[in-house]
Design an enzyme around this catalytic site. Structure first.
Site, PDB file in Angstrom:
ATOM      1  N   HIS A  49       0.843  -1.201   0.000  1.00 32.41           N
ATOM      2  CA  HIS A  49       0.000   0.000   0.000  1.00 32.41           C
ATOM      3  C   HIS A  49       0.875   1.247   0.000  1.00 32.41           C
ATOM      4  O   HIS A  49       1.315   1.730   1.052  1.00 32.41           O
ATOM      5  CB  HIS A  49      -0.899  -0.021   1.242  1.00 32.41           C
ATOM      6  CG  HIS A  49      -1.936   1.061   1.267  1.00 32.41           C
ATOM      7  ND1 HIS A  49      -3.294   0.804   1.191  1.00 32.41           N
ATOM      8  CD2 HIS A  49      -1.835   2.405   1.369  1.00 32.41           C
ATOM      9  CE1 HIS A  49      -3.966   1.939   1.246  1.00 32.41           C
ATOM     10  NE2 HIS A  49      -3.089   2.940   1.362  1.00 32.41           N
ATOM     11  N   HIS A  93       1.221   4.987  -2.587  1.00 28.01           N
ATOM     12  CA  HIS A  93       0.812   5.749  -3.764  1.00 28.01           C
ATOM     13  C   HIS A  93       2.051   6.272  -4.481  1.00 28.01           C
ATOM     14  O   HIS A  93       2.915   6.896  -3.850  1.00 28.01           O
ATOM     15  CB  HIS A  93      -0.092   6.911  -3.355  1.00 28.01           C
ATOM     16  CG  HIS A  93      -1.346   6.473  -2.679  1.00 28.01           C
ATOM     17  ND1 HIS A  93      -2.540   6.324  -3.354  1.00 28.01           N
ATOM     18  CD2 HIS A  93      -1.607   6.125  -1.390  1.00 28.01           C
ATOM     19  CE1 HIS A  93      -3.478   5.915  -2.510  1.00 28.01           C
ATOM     20  NE2 HIS A  93      -2.940   5.782  -1.315  1.00 28.01           N
ATOM     21  N   HIS A 143      -9.643   1.288  -0.589  1.00 24.05           N
ATOM     22  CA  HIS A 143      -9.513   2.015   0.664  1.00 24.05           C
ATOM     23  C   HIS A 143     -10.861   2.024   1.393  1.00 24.05           C
ATOM     24  O   HIS A 143     -11.886   2.361   0.801  1.00 24.05           O
ATOM     25  CB  HIS A 143      -9.101   3.455   0.402  1.00 24.05           C
ATOM     26  CG  HIS A 143      -7.680   3.639  -0.028  1.00 24.05           C
ATOM     27  ND1 HIS A 143      -7.104   2.918  -1.033  1.00 24.05           N
ATOM     28  CD2 HIS A 143      -6.715   4.495   0.423  1.00 24.05           C
ATOM     29  CE1 HIS A 143      -5.847   3.309  -1.194  1.00 24.05           C
ATOM     30  NE2 HIS A 143      -5.586   4.266  -0.319  1.00 24.05           N
ATOM     31  N   GLU A 176     -10.717   4.085   7.025  1.00 23.03           N
ATOM     32  CA  GLU A 176      -9.655   4.996   7.435  1.00 23.03           C
ATOM     33  C   GLU A 176     -10.314   6.244   8.025  1.00 23.03           C
ATOM     34  O   GLU A 176     -10.351   6.439   9.231  1.00 23.03           O
ATOM     35  CB  GLU A 176      -8.768   5.364   6.241  1.00 23.03           C
ATOM     36  CG  GLU A 176      -7.637   6.330   6.591  1.00 23.03           C
ATOM     37  CD  GLU A 176      -6.910   6.869   5.359  1.00 23.03           C
ATOM     38  OE1 GLU A 176      -5.823   7.423   5.546  1.00 23.03           O
ATOM     39  OE2 GLU A 176      -7.446   6.767   4.239  1.00 23.03           O
TER      40      GLU A 176
END
Length: 346
Positions: free
Chosen positions: A14, A16, A194, A197
């Site tokens: 994970h 970006h 996702h 969170e």
């Protein structure tokens, strides 16, 4: 980070790609592309300046403005994989947005070609394997997600190993994106998204009920619902946990309140990840070190987490077997007595 943790093989699922760019690299790319960046967006060569979620997004967007060419992405992924390898990582999956490539006029095929070149160079120079997950952006809506899925399938490459969704968790519902996820899942690609969170446990439940997911990005808020934890554990859904990110963004006030240990004790499969490392003053190595220092995990626990990540990786079977052997080799060497002891025995 002590020497034992530094040497331990690590895997990350994970992160970006644009969020992995260090301030030093962002400055270099901005200079190369003639982009003016405010000095106030940097703390130093390792960290960006921001104070809350909105200023984090602003800093992130400004850094992305520096990335204009295909070679920028080649340099970015090569730099990041090299940094990970120096901290013991053997495998990294990075999120790549076809929409962002389209936004800057580059296009996904050109971006992908550059990323592949960087991955190959990093494997040659550092012995680390990199792969990509094409992501749609939740806040851009279901139609753009469907465009992203179609673009990914029209530009297939063995290094693009899965499909995911990032973006604002509070906009739309997971079910809105079912057509896009169904399209890629029917084509044989595994999926992640996702959830849990910013939003609570209900966000995770909605995602796993509506979408064909084998992994959840973050997922830590599932800890608020014991029955949901039982479901996640029973179904073997893997959580891409990012403790450093969660603390930096205020999901939890400090590591003492973070539920990593609770997730593990509930039988959930967890992995450790850095998310957007230079923004959160972290790295994959620091995440593993925090697991020891703040959660009391030992070397065997960390090796189990690495193997969990490899087992959950979207890479092909041959790659996963090769990575598993690297972990096994480390374990065998760790268990061997030191050379002085072997000499004494003979």
């Amino acid at each position: 980070m002590n020497q034992t943790i530094a040497a331990l093989p690590k895997a990350e699922l994970h992160c970006h790609i644009e969020g992995a760019a260090s301030p030093a690299l962002v400055r270099k790319l901005a200079h190369r592309n003639g982009v003016a960046l405010p000095e106030s967006m940097f703390v130093d060569e390792h960290r960006f300046a921001w104070t809350d979620f909105h200023s984090f997004l602003a800093a992130y967007d400004r850094a992305c403005d520096a990335m204009r060419r295909a070679e920028d992405y080649r340099d970015l992924i090569y730099d990041y994989l090299g940094r990970c390898a120096r901290e013991g990582a053997i495998y990294v999956e990075l999120f790549s947005s076809p929409e962002h490539a389209e936004d800057i006029g580059l296009g996904f095929p050109a971006q992908l070609e550059a990323l592949v070149a960087g991955i190959d160079a990093a494997e040659r120079d550092f012995g680390i394997t990199g792969r990509l997950i094409a992501i749609c952006l939740r806040h851009r809506g279901p139609e753009r997600a469907l465009w992203t899925a179609r673009t990914m399938l029209a530009t297939r490459h063995p290094y693009v190993v899965g499909f995911g969704m990032a973006g604002n968790e509070l906009q739309h519902t997971p079910a809105d994106f079912a057509p896009a996820f169904r399209l890629v899942a029917d084509a044989g690609y595994p999926c992640t998204a996702h959830a849990g969170e910013v939003a609570g446990a209900e966000s995770v439940r909605a995602a796993i009920d509506a979408l064909p997911l084998s992994r959840i990005g973050h997922g830590v808020r599932a800890s608020e619902d014991p029955r949901l934890l039982e479901t996640i554990a029973r179904r073997g859904i893997v959580l891409e946990v990012c403790p450093g990110s969660n603390i930096a963004l205020g999901v939890y006030p400090d590591l003492a309140h973070h539920p990593l240990r609770r997730l593990i004790d509930a039988g959930c499969k967890v992995t450790l990840n850095s998310d957007d490392p230079p923004y959160f003053d972290t790295s994959i190595g620091r995440e593993y070190a925090m697991a020891v220092e703040s959660f009391g995990l030992g070397e065997d626990d960390l090796l189990h987490i690495t193997q969990t990540a490899i087992d959950a990786a979207f890479a092909d079977t041959e790659t996963r077997h090769r990575l598993t052997e690297r972990v096994a080799q480390y374990s065998r060497e760790r268990e061997r007595p030191p050379a002085s002891a072997r000499s004494a025995e003979t």
